[in-house]
Scaffold this active site. Structure first.
Site, PDB file in Angstrom:
ATOM      1  N   SER A 241     -15.391   7.362 102.683  1.00 35.41           N
ATOM      2  CA  SER A 241     -13.598   6.566 102.119  1.00 35.41           C
ATOM      3  C   SER A 241     -12.974   6.280 103.300  1.00 35.41           C
ATOM      4  O   SER A 241     -11.784   5.327 102.324  1.00 35.41           O
ATOM      5  CB  SER A 241     -12.856   8.288 102.075  1.00 35.41           C
ATOM      6  OG  SER A 241     -12.885   8.896 102.960  1.00 35.41           O
ATOM      7  N   HIS A 271     -19.985  13.473 100.191  1.00 31.99           N
ATOM      8  CA  HIS A 271     -19.172  13.374 100.814  1.00 31.99           C
ATOM      9  C   HIS A 271     -18.143  14.430 100.649  1.00 31.99           C
ATOM     10  O   HIS A 271     -18.129  15.341 101.236  1.00 31.99           O
ATOM     11  CB  HIS A 271     -18.365  11.829 101.080  1.00 31.99           C
ATOM     12  CG  HIS A 271     -17.180  11.145 101.762  1.00 31.99           C
ATOM     13  ND1 HIS A 271     -17.091  11.974 103.001  1.00 31.99           N
ATOM     14  CD2 HIS A 271     -16.483  10.241 101.408  1.00 31.99           C
ATOM     15  CE1 HIS A 271     -16.467  11.004 103.954  1.00 31.99           C
ATOM     16  NE2 HIS A 271     -15.727  10.103 102.532  1.00 31.99           N
ATOM     17  N   HIS A 318     -24.249  15.782 109.198  1.00 34.44           N
ATOM     18  CA  HIS A 318     -23.185  14.581 109.244  1.00 34.44           C
ATOM     19  C   HIS A 318     -23.978  12.821 110.347  1.00 34.44           C
ATOM     20  O   HIS A 318     -25.279  13.081 110.641  1.00 34.44           O
ATOM     21  CB  HIS A 318     -22.352  15.043 110.231  1.00 34.44           C
ATOM     22  CG  HIS A 318     -21.317  14.447 110.594  1.00 34.44           C
ATOM     23  ND1 HIS A 318     -21.034  13.504 110.644  1.00 34.44           N
ATOM     24  CD2 HIS A 318     -19.946  14.280 109.820  1.00 34.44           C
ATOM     25  CE1 HIS A 318     -19.790  12.992 110.758  1.00 34.44           C
ATOM     26  NE2 HIS A 318     -18.828  13.827 110.138  1.00 34.44           N
ATOM     27  N   ARG A 327     -14.250  20.429 113.171  1.00 36.91           N
ATOM     28  CA  ARG A 327     -12.654  21.114 112.397  1.00 36.91           C
ATOM     29  C   ARG A 327     -13.720  21.959 111.782  1.00 36.91           C
ATOM     30  O   ARG A 327     -12.916  22.948 111.486  1.00 36.91           O
ATOM     31  CB  ARG A 327     -13.367  19.539 111.235  1.00 36.91           C
ATOM     32  CG  ARG A 327     -12.408  18.563 111.058  1.00 36.91           C
ATOM     33  CD  ARG A 327     -12.604  17.095 110.888  1.00 36.91           C
ATOM     34  NE  ARG A 327     -14.023  16.904 110.465  1.00 36.91           N
ATOM     35  CZ  ARG A 327     -14.154  16.090 109.252  1.00 36.91           C
ATOM     36  NH1 ARG A 327     -13.656  15.131 109.165  1.00 36.91           N
ATOM     37  NH2 ARG A 327     -16.150  16.099 109.410  1.00 36.91           N
ATOM     38  N   ASP A 375     -16.760  20.441 105.731  1.00 33.34           N
ATOM     39  CA  ASP A 375     -16.324  21.431 104.420  1.00 33.34           C
ATOM     40  C   ASP A 375     -17.721  22.671 104.202  1.00 33.34           C
ATOM     41  O   ASP A 375     -17.472  23.325 103.506  1.00 33.34           O
ATOM     42  CB  ASP A 375     -17.210  20.256 103.389  1.00 33.34           C
ATOM     43  CG  ASP A 375     -16.553  18.772 103.445  1.00 33.34           C
ATOM     44  OD1 ASP A 375     -15.535  18.745 103.559  1.00 33.34           O
ATOM     45  OD2 ASP A 375     -17.699  17.966 103.356  1.00 33.34           O
TER      46      ASP A 375
HETATM   47  N1  HAX Z   1     -29.700  19.685 103.878  1.00 35.62           N
HETATM   48  C1  HAX Z   1     -30.989  18.932 103.346  1.00 35.62           C
HETATM   49  N2  HAX Z   1     -31.707  17.742 103.942  1.00 35.62           N
HETATM   50  C2  HAX Z   1     -30.620  17.308 104.461  1.00 35.62           C
HETATM   51  C3  HAX Z   1     -29.136  17.616 104.980  1.00 35.62           C
HETATM   52  C4  HAX Z   1     -29.072  18.898 104.365  1.00 35.62           C
HETATM   53  N3  HAX Z   1     -27.406  19.086 104.788  1.00 35.62           N
HETATM   54  N4  HAX Z   1     -28.257  16.409 105.774  1.00 35.62           N
HETATM   55  C5  HAX Z   1     -29.716  15.662 106.314  1.00 35.62           C
HETATM   56  N5  HAX Z   1     -30.567  15.952 104.978  1.00 35.62           N
HETATM   57  C6  HAX Z   1     -31.665  15.077 104.773  1.00 35.62           C
HETATM   58  C7  HAX Z   1     -30.879  13.691 104.439  1.00 35.62           C
HETATM   59  O1  HAX Z   1     -31.020  13.855 103.213  1.00 35.62           O
HETATM   60  C8  HAX Z   1     -32.640  12.426 104.952  1.00 35.62           C
HETATM   61  O2  HAX Z   1     -33.515  13.057 103.710  1.00 35.62           O
HETATM   62  P1  HAX Z   1     -34.506  12.025 103.310  1.00 35.62           P
HETATM   63  O3  HAX Z   1     -35.266  10.975 104.550  1.00 35.62           O
HETATM   64  O4  HAX Z   1     -35.278  11.874 102.508  1.00 35.62           O
HETATM   65  O5  HAX Z   1     -33.085  10.646 102.777  1.00 35.62           O
HETATM   66  C9  HAX Z   1     -32.527  12.981 105.799  1.00 35.62           C
HETATM   67  O6  HAX Z   1     -32.353  14.322 106.454  1.00 35.62           O
HETATM   68  C10 HAX Z   1     -32.104  12.752 107.242  1.00 35.62           C
HETATM   69  O7  HAX Z   1     -30.725  12.692 107.123  1.00 35.62           O
HETATM   70  P2  HAX Z   1     -29.424  11.884 108.116  1.00 35.62           P
HETATM   71  O8  HAX Z   1     -30.064  10.816 109.294  1.00 35.62           O
HETATM   72  O9  HAX Z   1     -29.481  13.664 109.325  1.00 35.62           O
HETATM   73  O10 HAX Z   1     -28.503  12.052 107.813  1.00 35.62           O
HETATM   74  P3  HAX Z   1     -27.398  11.555 106.825  1.00 35.62           P
HETATM   75  O11 HAX Z   1     -27.042   9.826 108.020  1.00 35.62           O
HETATM   76  O12 HAX Z   1     -28.328  10.267 106.437  1.00 35.62           O
HETATM   77  O13 HAX Z   1     -26.827  11.920 106.021  1.00 35.62           O
HETATM   78  C11 HAX Z   1     -24.569  13.897 104.951  1.00 35.62           C
HETATM   79  C12 HAX Z   1     -25.514  12.894 106.572  1.00 35.62           C
HETATM   80  C13 HAX Z   1     -23.514  14.358 105.430  1.00 35.62           C
HETATM   81  C14 HAX Z   1     -24.651  12.248 103.938  1.00 35.62           C
HETATM   82  C15 HAX Z   1     -25.826  14.577 104.780  1.00 35.62           C
HETATM   83  O14 HAX Z   1     -26.634  15.178 106.567  1.00 35.62           O
HETATM   84  C16 HAX Z   1     -26.383  15.584 103.895  1.00 35.62           C
HETATM   85  O15 HAX Z   1     -26.334  15.029 102.914  1.00 35.62           O
HETATM   86  N6  HAX Z   1     -25.904  16.358 103.857  1.00 35.62           N
HETATM   87  C17 HAX Z   1     -25.577  17.930 102.651  1.00 35.62           C
HETATM   88  C18 HAX Z   1     -23.621  17.138 101.899  1.00 35.62           C
HETATM   89  C19 HAX Z   1     -22.192  17.267 103.090  1.00 35.62           C
HETATM   90  O16 HAX Z   1     -22.000  18.286 103.525  1.00 35.62           O
HETATM   91  N7  HAX Z   1     -21.428  16.580 102.615  1.00 35.62           N
HETATM   92  C20 HAX Z   1     -20.182  16.219 104.055  1.00 35.62           C
HETATM   93  C21 HAX Z   1     -20.407  15.462 104.418  1.00 35.62           C
HETATM   94  C22 HAX Z   1     -19.808  15.055 105.762  1.00 35.62           C
HETATM   95  C23 HAX Z   1     -17.967  14.691 105.506  1.00 35.62           C
HETATM   96  O17 HAX Z   1     -18.081  13.129 105.153  1.00 35.62           O
HETATM   97  N8  HAX Z   1     -17.552  15.368 104.254  1.00 35.62           N
HETATM   98  O18 HAX Z   1     -16.568  14.614 103.909  1.00 35.62           O
END
Ligand code: HAX
Length: 437
Positions: A241, A271, A318, A327, A375
Site C-alpha cells: 500500500s 496484504h 511477513h 503490532r 492482522d
Molecule cells: N501460510 C502458508 N504459507 C506461507 C505463509 C503462511 N502464513 N507465509 C509464507 N508462506 C509461504 C509463501 O506462500 C511462500 O510459498 P511459495 O514458496 O510456495 O511461494 C513461502 O512461504 C516463502 O514465503 P516468505 O518469503 O516467507 O514470505 P513472502 O515474503 O513471500 O510473503 C506474506 C509474505 C505476508 C505475503 C506471506 O507470509 C503470507 O502470505 N502470509 C499470509 C497472509 C498475511 O497474513 N498477510 C498479511 C501480512 C502483513 C501485512 O502486510 N498486513 O497488511
C-alpha cells in the site's frame, strides 16, 4: 500558516541539502546487489526506497520516527480522560519528526475538523455503487472521486508547478484527504450495515472520538480506534500500500490518485485484507465446532488442512519481519488488560493459534517467518466491540495507513524524488547471468 506546516517547511529546508549531497557526491556508492531470486521474488530486501518516517527492523519491528511502538504511545499527548493518544498528534510526529505539544496537537485537531466535511458528490458516488460492492472498492472510489478537488492538480493545470514549493500543494491535498477518511469510512459502514442511518459528526470530538461516534460505537471504541489507526499507519515505504502510493505519486499524480492506488493494494488478501481473512477463517472454524473452542489436536488438523489445500494461514508470516510483529503484541496486550476481552472465546482461539501455528509453519518448511503479523489479532478486538462485519476491517486499516502514506508522499515531493522506474530484464538474460546454456 499552521504551526505544523511552518515546522514542516523548516524541516524540509534543513533536509534538502542532505539528499542533494547524497545524489551528487555519493550517487555511485553501492548499497547491495540484486540476485535472481530477488528479481523474480518481488524485489524482497532490495534497498531502493528512502523514507525517514518509519523503519522496519526484521527483529525489532517498526520504529516511527526513531521510536518503538511503546515509546511512541508514551510520548504523544493523550486525549483527556482517555488512555490512547490523539491520532492528530501522531500525524504531526510522522510529518515533522517532532513529538508535538498538546497545543500543537490541538491545532491539528481543529485543522482536521475544518477539512472533514464529505463532499455531497462523494456521497452520490457511494450511493451509486451496488450496495454489495466490497467496502474497499467503495472506499477507493470515494478517494478517487475527490481528485477533482486536488489543489496540486489544479495548480499544475494552471501552470503553477514549482519543484521547490509543490510539496505545499501535496501537503494541502494530504491533509484534506486525511481529514475526510474517517468520516467516509463511517459513512460506508452505516450505509452498508446499519440500515443506511447516519450519525452527524460531533464537532467537540477528536478524530478517533468522532469516528467511534459516527460509527455508532460507545466508549472505549474511541480508544480502540485511536490505537488501531496509529498501529496501522506505516511500515516503511516498501509494503504494497505504501509503495503503490509512493509509486503513483512519483509520476506527479496527486494524493487522491496515489492513495486510491494504495488502498487498492491494501485490498489484497496477502496484504491488508488478511485481517478479514483471519476472521473468516476463525469464524468458519468455530462454526464447524458448534461455537466451541477446539482442542489443540483439532486446531492442528485445521491448520494443516488449510496448508494442504494450498492456502496460506492468514495473519502469519511477513516479508521483512522475522519475529512476532510488535503490532500484534500491542494488540494482544490490549486484549489481556481489557476485562471481558481477555476471556473472550475468539481471543482464546486466536491465542491458541499463536501457540500452535508457528510450529506447524516451521514443520511445513516454507514460510521464512512463522510468527503472527498485525492482522492476526486486530479483527478480534473489532468483533468484541460489535464491529462484526469483517469485510469492513480493511477500511479501518486504510484509514490508519494514510497517516503514514500521506506524509511519505509529502516528503517525496519536498525532496524531489524521481519518477520510479526499476529496470526489467528478460528470462533469457537471467539464464545467461546464471550460466545456464
Ligand atoms: N501460510 C502458508 N504459507 C506461507 C505463509 C503462511 N502464513 N507465509 C509464507 N508462506 C509461504 C509463501 O506462500 C511462500 O510459498 P511459495 O514458496 O510456495 O511461494 C513461502 O512461504 C516463502 O514465503 P516468505 O518469503 O516467507 O514470505 P513472502 O515474503 O513471500 O510473503 C506474506 C509474505 C505476508 C505475503 C506471506 O507470509 C503470507 O502470505 N502470509 C499470509 C497472509 C498475511 O497474513 N498477510 C498479511 C501480512 C502483513 C501485512 O502486510 N498486513 O497488511
Amino acid at each position: 500558516m499552521s504551526t505544523l506546516k511552518k515546522v514542516l517547511a523548516q524541516k524540509i529546508a534543513e533536509h534538502r541539502p542532505r539528499t542533494t549531497r547524497l545524489v551528487k557526491e555519493f550517487g555511485d556508492v553501492v548499497l547491495g546487489e540484486a540476485t535472481i531470486g530477488q528479481a523474480i521474488g518481488g524485489a524482497r530486501g532490495i534497498k531502493s526506497l528512502v523514507t525517514d518516517i518509519s523503519y522496519l527492523d526484521p527483529m525489532e519491528g517498526i520504529r516511527f520516527r526513531g521510536m518503538t511502538i511503546p515509546e511512541t504511545f508514551a510520548a504523544l499527548p493523550k486525549v483527556p480522560g482517555k488512555s490512547e493518544p490523539y491520532v492528530e498528534g501522531f500525524w504531526y510526529l510522522l510529518m515533522t519528526g517532532d513529538v508535538p505539544t498538546m497545543e500543537q496537537t490541538l491545532e491539528v485537531v481543529e485543522d482536521w475538523k475544518s477539512r472533514s466535511q464529505i463532499p455531497a458528490y462523494v456521497i452520490d458516488v457511494l450511493r451509486a455503487l451496488p450496495r454489495d460492492s466490497h467496502p474497499m472498492a467503495m472506499f477507493s472510489s470515494a478517494i478517487l472521486a475527490m481528485q477533482r478537488d486536488s489543489v496540486f492538480s489544479s495548480n499544475y493545470a494552471a501552470g503553477k508547478f514549482n519543484k521547490m514549493t509543490c510539496w505545499e500543494d501535496m501537503y494541502e491535498d494530504a491533509t484534506n484527504l486525511m481529514a475526510k477518511l474517517a468520516p467516509i469510512g463511517a459513512y460506508i459502514y452505516r450505509m452498508k450495515y446499519k440500515a443506511d442511518i447516519h450519525i452527524d459528526a460531533d464537532p467537540t470530538l477528536d478524530m478517533g472520538g468522532n469516528f467511534a461516534h459516527m460509527m455508532g460505537q460507545d466508549a472505549p471504541y474511541d480508544d480502540v480506534a485511536r490505537m488501531y489507526f496509529i498501529l496501522h499507519s506505516d511500515h516503511e515505504s516498501g509494503n504494497v500500500s505504501a509503495h503503490a502510493t509512493h509509486l503513483v505519486a512519483s509520476a506527479l499524480s496527486d494524493a487522491y490518485y496515489a492513495y486510491s492506488a494504495g488502498i487498492n493494494g491494501l485490498a489484497g488478501p496477502l496484504h491488508g485484507l488478511a485481517n478479514e481473512e483471519v476472521l473468516r477463517w476463525t469464524q468458519n472454524f468455530m462454526q464447524q465446532l458448534g461455537g466451541e473452542l477446539p482442542t489443540k489436536e483439532q486446531l492442528k488438523e485445521a491448520l494443516w488442512a488449510t496448508l494442504k489445500s494450498g492456502q496460506v494461514i492468514p495473519g502469519y508470516g511477513h516479508a521483512v519481519l522475522r519475529k512476532t510483529d510488535p503490532r500484534y503484541t500491542s494488540q494482544r496486550e490490549f486484549c489481556l488488560r481489557t476485562e471481558g476481552l481477555k476471556d473472550y472465546p475468539l481471543f482464546k482461539l486466536v491465542s491458541m493459534i499463536f501457540e500452535t501455528a508457528p510450529d506447524i509453519l516451521l514443520e511445513h518448511g516454507k514460510a521464512k517467518n512463522p510468527w503472527p503479523n498485525v492482522d492476526a489479532q486486530s479483527g478480534v478486538i473489532q468483533w468484541y466491540y460489535g464491529v462484526t462485519q469483517y469485510e469492513f476491517y480493511t477500511v479501518l486499516f486504510g484509514i490508519g495507513r494514510a497517516i503514514g502514506c500521506l506524509p511519505n508522499i509529502t516528503w517525496d515531493r519536498a525532496l524531489g524524488y524521481a519518477i520510479e522506474r526499476p529496470k526489467s530484464v528478460t528470462t533469457a538474460m537471467l539464464e545467461a547471468a546464471a550460466g545456464i546454456k
